[in-house]
Motif scaffolding. Structure first.
Motif, short mmCIF file in Angstrom:
data_model
loop_
_atom_site.label_atom_id
_atom_site.label_comp_id
_atom_site.label_asym_id
_atom_site.label_seq_id
_atom_site.Cartn_x
_atom_site.Cartn_y
_atom_site.Cartn_z
N LYS A 207 0.81 -1.22 0.00
CA LYS A 207 0.00 0.00 0.00
C LYS A 207 0.85 1.27 0.00
CE LYS A 207 -3.77 -2.30 2.49
NZ LYS A 207 -3.13 -3.64 2.45
N ARG A 208 2.06 1.22 0.48
CA ARG A 208 2.91 2.40 0.52
C ARG A 208 3.89 2.36 -0.66
NH1 ARG A 208 6.84 2.73 5.53
NH2 ARG A 208 7.83 4.24 4.17
N PRO A 209 4.31 3.51 -1.15
CA PRO A 209 5.33 3.51 -2.20
C PRO A 209 6.67 3.01 -1.67
CG PRO A 209 4.90 5.74 -1.43
CD PRO A 209 3.87 4.87 -0.78
N TRP A 210 7.47 2.45 -2.55
CA TRP A 210 8.76 1.95 -2.11
C TRP A 210 9.66 3.12 -1.72
CZ3 TRP A 210 10.00 -2.83 -0.85
CH2 TRP A 210 11.33 -3.12 -0.56
N PRO A 211 10.21 3.10 -0.53
CA PRO A 211 11.00 4.26 -0.06
C PRO A 211 12.41 4.26 -0.65
CG PRO A 211 10.98 2.56 1.61
CD PRO A 211 10.10 2.06 0.51
N ASP A 212 13.03 5.42 -0.60
CA ASP A 212 14.43 5.55 -0.98
C ASP A 212 15.26 5.14 0.24
OD1 ASP A 212 16.88 6.13 -1.99
OD2 ASP A 212 16.58 8.30 -2.13
N LEU A 213 15.65 3.88 0.28
CA LEU A 213 16.35 3.35 1.46
C LEU A 213 17.70 4.01 1.66
CD1 LEU A 213 15.51 -0.45 1.11
CD2 LEU A 213 14.34 1.28 2.47
N ALA A 214 18.33 4.46 0.59
CA ALA A 214 19.63 5.11 0.72
C ALA A 214 19.53 6.46 1.41
CB ALA A 214 20.27 5.28 -0.66
N ALA A 215 18.32 7.01 1.53
CA ALA A 215 18.13 8.31 2.17
C ALA A 215 17.62 8.18 3.61
CB ALA A 215 17.16 9.16 1.35
N MET A 216 17.59 6.97 4.16
CA MET A 216 17.04 6.80 5.51
C MET A 216 17.87 7.57 6.53
SD MET A 216 18.21 3.11 7.06
CE MET A 216 17.54 2.11 5.76
N THR A 217 17.20 8.02 7.56
CA THR A 217 17.85 8.72 8.66
C THR A 217 17.36 8.14 9.98
OG1 THR A 217 16.12 10.42 8.69
CG2 THR A 217 18.10 10.87 7.36
N PHE A 218 18.14 8.35 11.04
CA PHE A 218 17.77 7.90 12.37
C PHE A 218 17.37 9.10 13.22
CE2 PHE A 218 20.63 3.87 12.38
CZ PHE A 218 19.70 3.24 11.57
N PRO A 219 16.53 8.88 14.22
CA PRO A 219 16.24 9.96 15.17
C PRO A 219 17.52 10.41 15.87
CG PRO A 219 14.73 8.11 15.47
CD PRO A 219 15.80 7.64 14.54
N ARG A 220 17.60 11.71 16.17
CA ARG A 220 18.79 12.24 16.83
C ARG A 220 19.02 11.60 18.21
NH1 ARG A 220 22.57 14.84 13.80
NH2 ARG A 220 21.54 16.10 12.19
N SER A 221 17.93 11.19 18.84
CA SER A 221 18.04 10.59 20.18
C SER A 221 18.73 9.23 20.14
CB SER A 221 16.65 10.44 20.80
OG SER A 221 15.82 9.64 19.97
N MET A 222 18.83 8.62 18.96
CA MET A 222 19.38 7.27 18.89
C MET A 222 20.88 7.26 19.19
SD MET A 222 18.63 4.47 15.99
CE MET A 222 19.47 2.89 15.93
N ILE A 223 21.59 8.29 18.76
CA ILE A 223 23.03 8.34 19.03
C ILE A 223 23.27 8.52 20.53
CG2 ILE A 223 23.28 10.83 18.67
CD1 ILE A 223 25.77 8.11 17.61
N ALA A 224 22.38 9.27 21.19
CA ALA A 224 22.48 9.41 22.65
C ALA A 224 22.20 8.08 23.33
CB ALA A 224 21.52 10.48 23.14
N ALA A 225 21.22 7.34 22.83
CA ALA A 225 20.91 6.02 23.40
C ALA A 225 22.09 5.08 23.24
CB ALA A 225 19.67 5.44 22.74
N LEU A 226 22.77 5.14 22.10
CA LEU A 226 23.95 4.31 21.89
C LEU A 226 25.06 4.67 22.87
CD1 LEU A 226 25.60 2.22 20.32
CD2 LEU A 226 26.15 4.01 18.65
#
Length: 326
Positions: A207-226
């Motif tokens: 149902k959703r269009p195929w995303p541009d996987l090469a353009a994916m980003t992570f939430p900024r909070s994820m680097i803090a969690a790491l």
């Protein structure tokens, strides 16, 4: 509704068979075992999360009826719930503009692929953490129980000549297995979701269009969690084990982001296929090059490497060949 039920039951039966195939003990059965979430995700992406829920319930009941309560909960927590949740999130969408009032004709903003990868990593860590109490409720009992289980697996006795060397190997595995399990679970979640989306997209049901996987980003909070997880991993006791598990799963997520960055920055390189093929092959054969991809993903978060590469391409003029999309 009847169709959703039938699809869910069929997907659940397939998932239960894949999960149960590991009982045969063959190498192929191990691969099939890790593909157990795939039918559930196909049902969720192709029909709805209700079909995926029926698949989870039917597969869990089938596994429990045949193998007992232990594997009942193992399938539910390790395969069923993550597969349902990821397929549910993948079809979430909202109006792309605030003033659209939710009209059917308004463009939709779909759940970002980067957040799906983040969820896959968090679910993987959670599955491993939930399994830890089965071996012990403190660090010493956990390591002792895992050490004993591994020794039994290797069928080693103290009277054998190589028992000391094997004992050292088992000691290393006791430390390495929890984070390695989190890494493997992260890969399994992401790979199954990608395969399910490919299958459903090929059938025309996505149902959703195929995303541009090469353009994916992570939430900024994820680097803090790491960063927090890595700091906790140096603590003693069971909390250190949990921190190591979470660190490993999040690092693997950044490794996947590193692959996305590599796909993006090599788009206009003539030897792109050779470069990507070499990187994938080296990671598959040696394993350790994934660390470079993890660092690349972290560097992307800090320095926005893809935007810098895009600016350089814009300054150098349009590419000579047709654009590619990954």
């Amino acid at each position: 509704m009847m169709q959703l039920g039938l699809v869910g039951i069929g997907a659940g039966a397939a998932a239960a068979l894949l999960f149960a195939s590991v009982a045969s003990g063959s190498w192929l059965s191990i691969v099939l075992f890790y593909l157990a979430p795939l039918p559930i995700m196909i049902a969720g992406l192709g029909w709805s999360h209700w079909a995926a829920m029926v698949a989870v319930l039917s597969a869990t009941l089938a596994v429990g009826a045949v193998f007992g309560s232990t594997l009942f909960f193992a399938f539910l927590a390790g395969a069923g719930i993550p597969a349902w949740w990821l397929s549910y999130l993948a079809l979430l969408a909202r109006p792309a503009t605030a003033g659209s009032n939710g009209s059917a004709s308004a463009p939709l903003e779909w759940y970002p692929p980067g957040r799906l990868v983040a969820w896959a990593a968090l679910l993987a860590a959670l599955v491993v953490v939930v399994a830890i109490p089965n071996f012990g409720t403190d660090a010493e009992s956990f390591r002792n129980a895992l050490h004993t289980a591994l020794l039994r697996m290797f069928q080693v006795t103290g009277s054998e000549p190589d028992a000391a060397r094997t004992d050292r190997l088992v000691g290393f595995l006791v430390t390495a297995i929890p984070p390695a399990a989190a890494i493997l679970a992260t890969i399994t979640n992401v790979l199954n979701l990608w395969l399910a989306a490919r299958v459903v997209n090929f059938s025309g049901l996505l149902k959703r269009p195929w995303p541009d996987l090469a353009a994916m980003t992570f939430p900024r909070s994820m680097i803090a969690a790491l960063a927090v997880a890595m700091a906790v991993s140096f603590a003693g006791g069971l909390i250190g084990v949990v921190g190591g598990v979470l660190s490993a799963s999040l690092m693997m997520a950044y490794g996947i982001l590193g692959f996305a960055v590599l796909h993006a920055v090599t788009r206009d390189i003539k030897t792109r296929s050779f470069v990507l093929g070499g990187v994938y092959a080296s990671v598959a054969v040696f394993g350790w090059p994934i660390l470079a991809l993890c660092l690349l993903g972290i560097a992307e978060t800090a320095f926005d490497l893809r935007a810098r590469a895009a600016r350089r391409r814009a300054q150098s003029g349009p590419p000579s060949g047709p654009p590619t999309r990954t």
